[in-house]
Enzyme design. Sequence first.
Site, PDB file in Angstrom:
ATOM      1  N   ASP A 128      37.192  57.267 -56.909  1.00 36.08           N
ATOM      2  CA  ASP A 128      35.914  57.908 -57.204  1.00 36.08           C
ATOM      3  C   ASP A 128      35.753  57.935 -58.717  1.00 36.08           C
ATOM      4  O   ASP A 128      36.729  57.981 -59.449  1.00 36.08           O
ATOM      5  CB  ASP A 128      35.879  59.327 -56.630  1.00 36.08           C
ATOM      6  CG  ASP A 128      34.465  59.778 -56.307  1.00 36.08           C
ATOM      7  OD1 ASP A 128      34.124  59.896 -55.115  1.00 36.08           O
ATOM      8  OD2 ASP A 128      33.685  59.991 -57.269  1.00 36.08           O
ATOM      9  N   CYS A 182      21.573  61.724 -43.680  1.00 35.69           N
ATOM     10  CA  CYS A 182      21.455  60.405 -43.039  1.00 35.69           C
ATOM     11  C   CYS A 182      20.115  60.139 -42.370  1.00 35.69           C
ATOM     12  O   CYS A 182      19.415  59.209 -42.753  1.00 35.69           O
ATOM     13  CB  CYS A 182      22.582  60.235 -42.032  1.00 35.69           C
ATOM     14  SG  CYS A 182      24.164  60.048 -42.860  1.00 35.69           S
TER      15      CYS A 182
HETATM   16  C1  UDX Z   1      27.827  58.195 -47.196  1.00 33.71           C
HETATM   17  C2  UDX Z   1      27.234  56.821 -47.361  1.00 33.71           C
HETATM   18  O1  UDX Z   1      27.420  56.358 -48.631  1.00 33.71           O
HETATM   19  C3  UDX Z   1      25.807  56.793 -46.937  1.00 33.71           C
HETATM   20  O2  UDX Z   1      25.276  55.508 -47.043  1.00 33.71           O
HETATM   21  C4  UDX Z   1      25.751  57.222 -45.525  1.00 33.71           C
HETATM   22  O3  UDX Z   1      24.443  57.131 -45.034  1.00 33.71           O
HETATM   23  C5  UDX Z   1      26.247  58.633 -45.433  1.00 33.71           C
HETATM   24  O4  UDX Z   1      27.530  58.715 -45.920  1.00 33.71           O
HETATM   25  P1  UDX Z   1      28.271  60.348 -48.439  1.00 33.71           P
HETATM   26  O5  UDX Z   1      29.706  60.090 -48.106  1.00 33.71           O
HETATM   27  O6  UDX Z   1      27.616  61.537 -47.857  1.00 33.71           O
HETATM   28  O7  UDX Z   1      27.393  59.092 -48.070  1.00 33.71           O
HETATM   29  O8  UDX Z   1      28.022  60.217 -49.974  1.00 33.71           O
HETATM   30  P2  UDX Z   1      28.348  61.179 -51.163  1.00 33.71           P
HETATM   31  O9  UDX Z   1      28.828  62.486 -50.640  1.00 33.71           O
HETATM   32  O10 UDX Z   1      27.201  61.073 -52.084  1.00 33.71           O
HETATM   33  O11 UDX Z   1      29.621  60.472 -51.795  1.00 33.71           O
HETATM   34  C6  UDX Z   1      29.624  59.293 -52.491  1.00 33.71           C
HETATM   35  C7  UDX Z   1      30.835  59.325 -53.437  1.00 33.71           C
HETATM   36  O12 UDX Z   1      30.896  58.088 -54.130  1.00 33.71           O
HETATM   37  C8  UDX Z   1      30.785  60.421 -54.480  1.00 33.71           C
HETATM   38  O13 UDX Z   1      32.001  61.133 -54.488  1.00 33.71           O
HETATM   39  C9  UDX Z   1      30.590  59.668 -55.801  1.00 33.71           C
HETATM   40  O14 UDX Z   1      31.197  60.303 -56.906  1.00 33.71           O
HETATM   41  C10 UDX Z   1      31.226  58.330 -55.484  1.00 33.71           C
HETATM   42  N1  UDX Z   1      30.736  57.206 -56.291  1.00 33.71           N
HETATM   43  C11 UDX Z   1      29.414  56.963 -56.371  1.00 33.71           C
HETATM   44  C12 UDX Z   1      31.644  56.371 -56.928  1.00 33.71           C
HETATM   45  O15 UDX Z   1      32.852  56.589 -56.868  1.00 33.71           O
HETATM   46  N2  UDX Z   1      31.186  55.305 -57.637  1.00 33.71           N
HETATM   47  C13 UDX Z   1      29.878  55.031 -57.777  1.00 33.71           C
HETATM   48  O16 UDX Z   1      29.506  54.058 -58.439  1.00 33.71           O
HETATM   49  C14 UDX Z   1      28.953  55.894 -57.123  1.00 33.71           C
HETATM   50  C1  UDX Z   2      24.087  61.716 -38.069  1.00 38.49           C
HETATM   51  C2  UDX Z   2      24.510  60.823 -36.891  1.00 38.49           C
HETATM   52  O1  UDX Z   2      24.603  61.615 -35.698  1.00 38.49           O
HETATM   53  C3  UDX Z   2      25.823  60.140 -37.192  1.00 38.49           C
HETATM   54  O2  UDX Z   2      26.153  59.257 -36.146  1.00 38.49           O
HETATM   55  C4  UDX Z   2      25.694  59.390 -38.500  1.00 38.49           C
HETATM   56  O3  UDX Z   2      26.929  58.796 -38.858  1.00 38.49           O
HETATM   57  C5  UDX Z   2      25.238  60.290 -39.610  1.00 38.49           C
HETATM   58  O4  UDX Z   2      24.025  60.937 -39.233  1.00 38.49           O
HETATM   59  P1  UDX Z   2      24.769  64.113 -38.996  1.00 38.49           P
HETATM   60  O5  UDX Z   2      23.648  63.917 -39.964  1.00 38.49           O
HETATM   61  O6  UDX Z   2      26.084  64.591 -39.487  1.00 38.49           O
HETATM   62  O7  UDX Z   2      25.050  62.757 -38.188  1.00 38.49           O
HETATM   63  O8  UDX Z   2      24.294  65.188 -37.917  1.00 38.49           O
HETATM   64  P2  UDX Z   2      23.672  65.194 -36.442  1.00 38.49           P
HETATM   65  O9  UDX Z   2      24.570  65.983 -35.582  1.00 38.49           O
HETATM   66  O10 UDX Z   2      23.299  63.851 -35.994  1.00 38.49           O
HETATM   67  O11 UDX Z   2      22.347  66.061 -36.707  1.00 38.49           O
HETATM   68  C6  UDX Z   2      21.311  65.589 -37.550  1.00 38.49           C
HETATM   69  C7  UDX Z   2      20.162  66.549 -37.551  1.00 38.49           C
HETATM   70  O12 UDX Z   2      19.503  66.546 -36.296  1.00 38.49           O
HETATM   71  C8  UDX Z   2      20.545  68.012 -37.814  1.00 38.49           C
HETATM   72  O13 UDX Z   2      19.584  68.593 -38.666  1.00 38.49           O
HETATM   73  C9  UDX Z   2      20.513  68.638 -36.443  1.00 38.49           C
HETATM   74  O14 UDX Z   2      20.242  70.022 -36.482  1.00 38.49           O
HETATM   75  C10 UDX Z   2      19.379  67.871 -35.803  1.00 38.49           C
HETATM   76  N1  UDX Z   2      19.459  67.809 -34.325  1.00 38.49           N
HETATM   77  C11 UDX Z   2      20.503  67.174 -33.714  1.00 38.49           C
HETATM   78  C12 UDX Z   2      18.446  68.368 -33.564  1.00 38.49           C
HETATM   79  O15 UDX Z   2      17.477  68.938 -34.106  1.00 38.49           O
HETATM   80  N2  UDX Z   2      18.523  68.273 -32.189  1.00 38.49           N
HETATM   81  C13 UDX Z   2      19.546  67.642 -31.559  1.00 38.49           C
HETATM   82  O16 UDX Z   2      19.544  67.604 -30.326  1.00 38.49           O
HETATM   83  C14 UDX Z   2      20.575  67.078 -32.343  1.00 38.49           C
END
Ligand code: UDX
Ligand code: UDX
Length: 471
Positions: A30, A279
């Site tokens: 990171d 997401c």
């Molecule tokens: C991830 C995926 O990247 C995203 O596409 C997917 O839809 C959801 O999950 P997430 O793990 O939630 O996202 O991302 P985030 O919590 O923003 O973490 C990204 C990490 O990458 C951070 O710790 C950041 O510091 C690091 N980073 C970012 C690097 O190390 N190098 C970079 O150039 C940019």
């Molecule tokens: C989602 C996808 O489920 C996962 O597969 C992907 O990798 C990342 O995005 P996440 O965003 O962690 O995961 O949460 P999820 O449990 O999918 O809920 C997403 C949103 O939908 C939340 O705001 C939740 O409250 C809402 N939700 C979910 C509803 O309103 N109704 C439902 O029945 C299920």
Amino acid sequence: MHIAIVGSGYVGLVAGACFADMGHQVILVDNDQQKLAALNSGQVPIHEKFLPELLERHRGRSLTFSDDLRAAVEASAAVFIAVGTPPTEQGHADLSYVESVARIIPSAINGYKVVVEKSTVPVYTSEWIRKIILRNAAPPDSFDVASNPEFLREGTAVTDFLYPDRIVVGADNERCAAVLRTIYAPLTGGSYYKRPDAIPGPDQAQIPPPLIITSTKSAELIKHACNAFLAMKISFINAVASVCESVGANVQQVCQGIGTDSRIGPRFLNPGIGYGGSCFPKDLMAFRAVARECGYEFRLLDEVIRINEDQRQRFLRKVHNALWTLRGKRLGVLGLAFKGGTDDIRESPAVLLVQTLLQEGCKVAAYDPAAQERAKEVLNSSIEYASDAYEAARGADALLILTEWDEFASLDLDRLHRELKYSIVIDGRNLYDPDSMAAHGFTYYSVGRPAAMPESVPVEAVVPPRKASHS
Ligand code: UDX
Ligand code: UDX
């Protein structure tokens, strides 16, 4: 297998900890020094069940943290890219972090490497990663680019990773696919699940999980299509809930009736205040944008997004209908996270609703079991932070339930009744049975179900005849 993971966010950190638990040697890279220092000193930066145990088990042994991408690539056979892919103003996925990682990889190629997209990226990204690596002078046969989308949900990320419904690997040749097969062998071969120290799985886990090998483009599309379909399911049931409200039907009964059809299934059919998180909102926009670029107007997704936004407005109308004017009213709020089980507030409908209620002049006292610290970064001191649900309810004109935390579904209703100034509960997550709330003396509003009230409350006090003007 020696693995480098770039990006230690929700996806990268969970993947790293789980790969280490599967027996691999993992370097998590990171560029955020603060995050690295926190991870090295034993802190767990996100609220995720079983993650503290896994980090404790492997930190400094099979899981190390580093800011040196080159050294990590040199030491690894597979490099997973899990950096963020935030939305641009036009709704595209911003792939600049992915590109910057791809540019550095060539200088560290000292043998065959598989570069794996783990972040959610639009179709064609693997081709771009390949071009960038070649442009920076890597020999064509020294690497391959694969797509291995991640389907974990926040809150249950570790068990989702270790007990997946399926593992999708997009690889365009057998040499590349073989590396990913080896990485996932402890799961697909079942050996992980026989270990006495394996993280326990959910009741209905599919053991061992199937491995689906596709082309890289198909794998990229699978991830976007999957999230879009799940979001569509939520918007669909939210739309049905609105019809239920208009005709006096009960969406819970409708869900039972349609969810038992095995072609539909009961999951992701919970109506509420709309989906949020890091997401669904971003991936729907990105999927729509990439489809448009490729010549297809995916209008269905426009409607999914529109219904989702409308759902918050409908909830606000309920608050208006319950309380009439809002200026100066005190509201207790349960939940700030975008869903239960996580401290994540990215695109949280709860936070968006609180912000609107503040603009309308309400005073808010909120409680969330995990997301309060993160919420403070956005809401600052504009609201009061309560230390439990009852404190949030104390002296409030109404209580709003905005996140589906398990603990909010089992409150001591008599105590809650005593704490509230007016015993009004507006439940955006349908956590309670309307009749039982009425029996406990509450006027209770939920989503897609008729309002319920104690017998002593006249109907006109529950549903005022006019609609709120801001709708
Ligand atoms: C991830 C995926 O990247 C995203 O596409 C997917 O839809 C959801 O999950 P997430 O793990 O939630 O996202 O991302 P985030 O919590 O923003 O973490 C990204 C990490 O990458 C951070 O710790 C950041 O510091 C690091 N980073 C970012 C690097 O190390 N190098 C970079 O150039 C940019
Ligand atoms: C989602 C996808 O489920 C996962 O597969 C992907 O990798 C990342 O995005 P996440 O965003 O962690 O995961 O949460 P999820 O449990 O999918 O809920 C997403 C949103 O939908 C939340 O705001 C939740 O409250 C809402 N939700 C979910 C509803 O309103 N109704 C439902 O029945 C299920």
